[in-house]
Structure formats: C-alpha cells, structure tokens
Design a protein around this motif. Structure first.
Motif, short mmCIF file in Angstrom:
data_model
loop_
_atom_site.label_atom_id
_atom_site.label_comp_id
_atom_site.label_asym_id
_atom_site.label_seq_id
_atom_site.Cartn_x
_atom_site.Cartn_y
_atom_site.Cartn_z
N PRO A 123 0.82 -1.20 0.00
CA PRO A 123 0.00 0.00 0.00
C PRO A 123 0.86 1.26 0.00
O PRO A 123 1.87 1.35 0.68
N LEU A 124 0.42 2.27 -0.77
CA LEU A 124 1.10 3.55 -0.86
C LEU A 124 2.54 3.40 -1.32
O LEU A 124 3.41 4.18 -0.94
N ALA A 125 2.80 2.40 -2.18
CA ALA A 125 4.18 2.20 -2.66
C ALA A 125 4.67 3.41 -3.43
O ALA A 125 5.84 3.77 -3.36
N GLY A 126 3.77 4.06 -4.17
CA GLY A 126 4.17 5.24 -4.93
C GLY A 126 4.65 6.36 -4.04
O GLY A 126 5.57 7.10 -4.39
N THR A 200 -6.44 10.15 -15.62
CA THR A 200 -7.61 9.52 -16.23
C THR A 200 -8.86 10.28 -15.80
O THR A 200 -8.85 11.04 -14.82
N TRP A 201 -9.96 10.06 -16.54
CA TRP A 201 -11.20 10.75 -16.19
C TRP A 201 -11.65 10.35 -14.79
O TRP A 201 -12.16 11.17 -14.03
N ARG A 202 -11.45 9.10 -14.43
CA ARG A 202 -11.85 8.62 -13.11
C ARG A 202 -11.11 9.37 -12.02
O ARG A 202 -11.70 9.83 -11.03
N ASP A 203 -9.79 9.53 -12.19
CA ASP A 203 -9.00 10.23 -11.19
C ASP A 203 -9.37 11.71 -11.14
O ASP A 203 -9.41 12.32 -10.05
N ARG A 204 -9.64 12.30 -12.30
CA ARG A 204 -10.03 13.72 -12.32
C ARG A 204 -11.33 13.94 -11.56
O ARG A 204 -11.45 14.89 -10.78
N LEU A 205 -12.30 13.06 -11.80
CA LEU A 205 -13.59 13.21 -11.13
C LEU A 205 -13.48 12.96 -9.63
O LEU A 205 -14.05 13.69 -8.82
N LEU A 206 -12.71 11.93 -9.26
CA LEU A 206 -12.55 11.63 -7.84
C LEU A 206 -11.82 12.75 -7.11
O LEU A 206 -12.20 13.16 -6.01
N GLY A 207 -10.73 13.22 -7.72
CA GLY A 207 -9.92 14.24 -7.08
C GLY A 207 -10.65 15.55 -6.89
O GLY A 207 -10.51 16.21 -5.85
N THR A 208 -11.44 15.95 -7.89
CA THR A 208 -12.12 17.24 -7.80
C THR A 208 -13.44 17.17 -7.03
O THR A 208 -13.88 18.17 -6.46
N SER A 209 -14.08 16.02 -7.03
CA SER A 209 -15.37 15.90 -6.33
C SER A 209 -15.20 15.59 -4.84
O SER A 209 -16.16 15.72 -4.08
N ALA A 260 -1.94 13.86 -6.69
CA ALA A 260 -0.47 13.89 -6.64
C ALA A 260 0.10 12.49 -6.79
O ALA A 260 1.10 12.27 -7.49
N TYR A 261 -0.52 11.54 -6.14
CA TYR A 261 -0.08 10.14 -6.23
C TYR A 261 -0.15 9.64 -7.66
O TYR A 261 0.79 9.04 -8.18
N ARG A 262 -1.26 9.89 -8.33
CA ARG A 262 -1.42 9.47 -9.72
C ARG A 262 -0.46 10.20 -10.64
O ARG A 262 0.08 9.61 -11.58
#
Length: 267
Positions: A123-126, A200-209, A260-262
């Motif tokens: 977990p959280l390897a990045g 990705t669109w998924r990350d954009r939506l999750l991060g901003t919402s 930031a992680y992505r």
C-alpha cells in the motif's frame, strides 16, 4: 530535465571510474570511461528525460560488473592481436545479442538493485518512491517532486488551488454574488484538472469531487450522528454547517493526495 538527466549519467560514469581504480591502469580507466559515456549516449538516443535516462542506466547494470567484464576482456586479449583500446567494443549490456549467460545473470541482478522500487506491491508504494527519490533518483527512474513540478506546472497549480480552497474555509470571507470564496477557488482548480490529460477521467472526477462529497455527504453523516434521530431540522442544519466546512477541507486534502499520487506514477 536536461540537467538532471546529464547529472544521472555523470554520477553513473563517475561510479564506474571509481570502481575501476586499482583494477585498470590510468590510461585503461580513461579509455573505459570514454567508451562507457559514448555507449550511454548511443543508447540514450538524445532523450532529455531523466526517467528514460535512468532506465538506460539500469540496463547497463552495476558499474562494478562493467569494470569486471572490461578487466576480463583486457586480460583475455592476446598481446599481438589486441585492438587499440580506443577502438575496442564496449562490453555487452542486457539488450545486446549473444550476451553470455553468466554476464546476463549478473546484469539482471544489478538492474534489479538499481531499478528496484521500495515497497513495490505494498500500500502507498508510490508515496514511498516519492520519499526515496530525493536520496536515490535511480529508485524512481529520475522522478521526484522537482521534476513533477517542471513537467506538469499546470497540474501543480490546479492542486495548489484545491488546497488553497480548503485553507480559505476557516476565514469566512464575504461571498462573491452567491458563491463563497473557497467554492470559487475550488471551481477554478477543478476546471484546470478536468482539462488536463495527465490523469484519467476517473482520477479527475474523484480528485475534484472529493471536497464537495466531504462537504455534503460528510456533513450529513457527521451532523446526523451528532444530533441523533430525535432532533429537529433546525438543530440538524446547525450541526451540518458546523462540520461541513471541516469535511470540505478533509475531502480537498484527500483529493489532492490522490491526484499527486497518480501524477507521480503517471507513465
């Protein structure tokens, strides 16, 4: 990026030259270092990316292994037939055809050491890679916070705006028309994130919402738990507005961490 890529090469060649002390003569060591640098530049193919250069260096393996193979090459050469060292072929690296099995194994082990990413598969390897990057850029293929900022200034600004929106919540600044200052700042950051193709669109939506979800869903849940089932709407709304700002801040922080992680692990 160019300076960092060149620094990675310089560090690698210097490590090889240091390893050659006491193994090769001074003239042999100088010739070896020149040919090593030339071969790296050949494999680099003009790339200015520190990440790509780190991958190239990982293919060369452990500098000490290269020096050992060079010493064996010189020792096995026949005095009357050996080519001048300046024209000698550089010892084979991983991608070269016909690499002896023993040398291939040695290069693979060295590559694993150079390119190993601490915490891979955990977990959280990045995030662990991000921490390690300042100590050893080879562990993260030349990427760290500095290179991320240089490569993605617009995305960095967007994440900074999302954090700024969270930090503005406690100040209770006057609204602009019907919108609060944190919401306006969040909206600007959200537009920049949504227009970026680095996520990705998924990350954009999750991060901003995440801030809005924290404000609404988190406010309802926490407010409801604090007032219980028997309280009226007036008390519920009072509790909702008392915790929703904090939940907005928490959501914004989590959203920025995700983005930031992505971004750090983007291919």
């Amino acid at each position: 990026m160019t300076e960092r890529a060149d620094q990675l090469i310089l560090n690698y060649v210097s490590a090889a030259a240091d390893a050659a002390h006491g193994v090769l003569r001074a003239d042999q060591r100088l010739d070896f270092s020149r040919r090593l640098r030339a071969r790296i530049e050949q494999e680099r193919q003009g790339s200015q990316s520190a990440r790509e250069v780190a991958k190239v260096l990982a293919r060369f393996g452990d500098p000490e292994a290269l020096v050992a193979r060079e010493a064996r090459r010189l020792a096995e050469g026949r005095p009357g037939e050996q080519k001048p060292e300046s024209t000698a072929a550089f010892p084979k690296i991983r991608d070269d055809p016909g690499l002896p099995p023993g040398a291939a194994k040695s290069v693979k082990l060295a590559q694993d050491r150079l390119s190993r990413r601490p915490g891979r598969g955990m977990p959280l390897a990045g995030l662990r890679r991000a921490v390690m990057s300042s100590a050893n850029p080879m562990t993260t293929e030349g990427r760290d916070a500095g290179t991320i900022v240089k490569e993605h200034p617009r995305e960095t600004m967007a994440m900074a705006l999302l954090l700024l929106a969270a930090l503005m919540v406690p100040f209770n600044l006057p609204s602009v028309a019907i919108f609060t200052v944190p919401i306006i700042i969040w909206a600007i950051g959200t537009v920049i994130v949504l227009l970026s193709e680095s996520w990705t669109w998924r990350d954009r939506l999750l991060g901003t919402s995440a801030p809005i979800l924290g404000y609404s869903v988190g406010g309802v849940l926490i407010g409801g738990l604090r007032v219980g089932a028997t309280a009226g709407f007036e008390r519920f709304f009072a509790e909702f507005f008392s915790v929703s700002g904090i939940m907005f801040m928490i959501g914004a922080g989590l959203g920025v961490v995700l983005l930031a992680y992505r971004l750090f692990n983007v291919s």
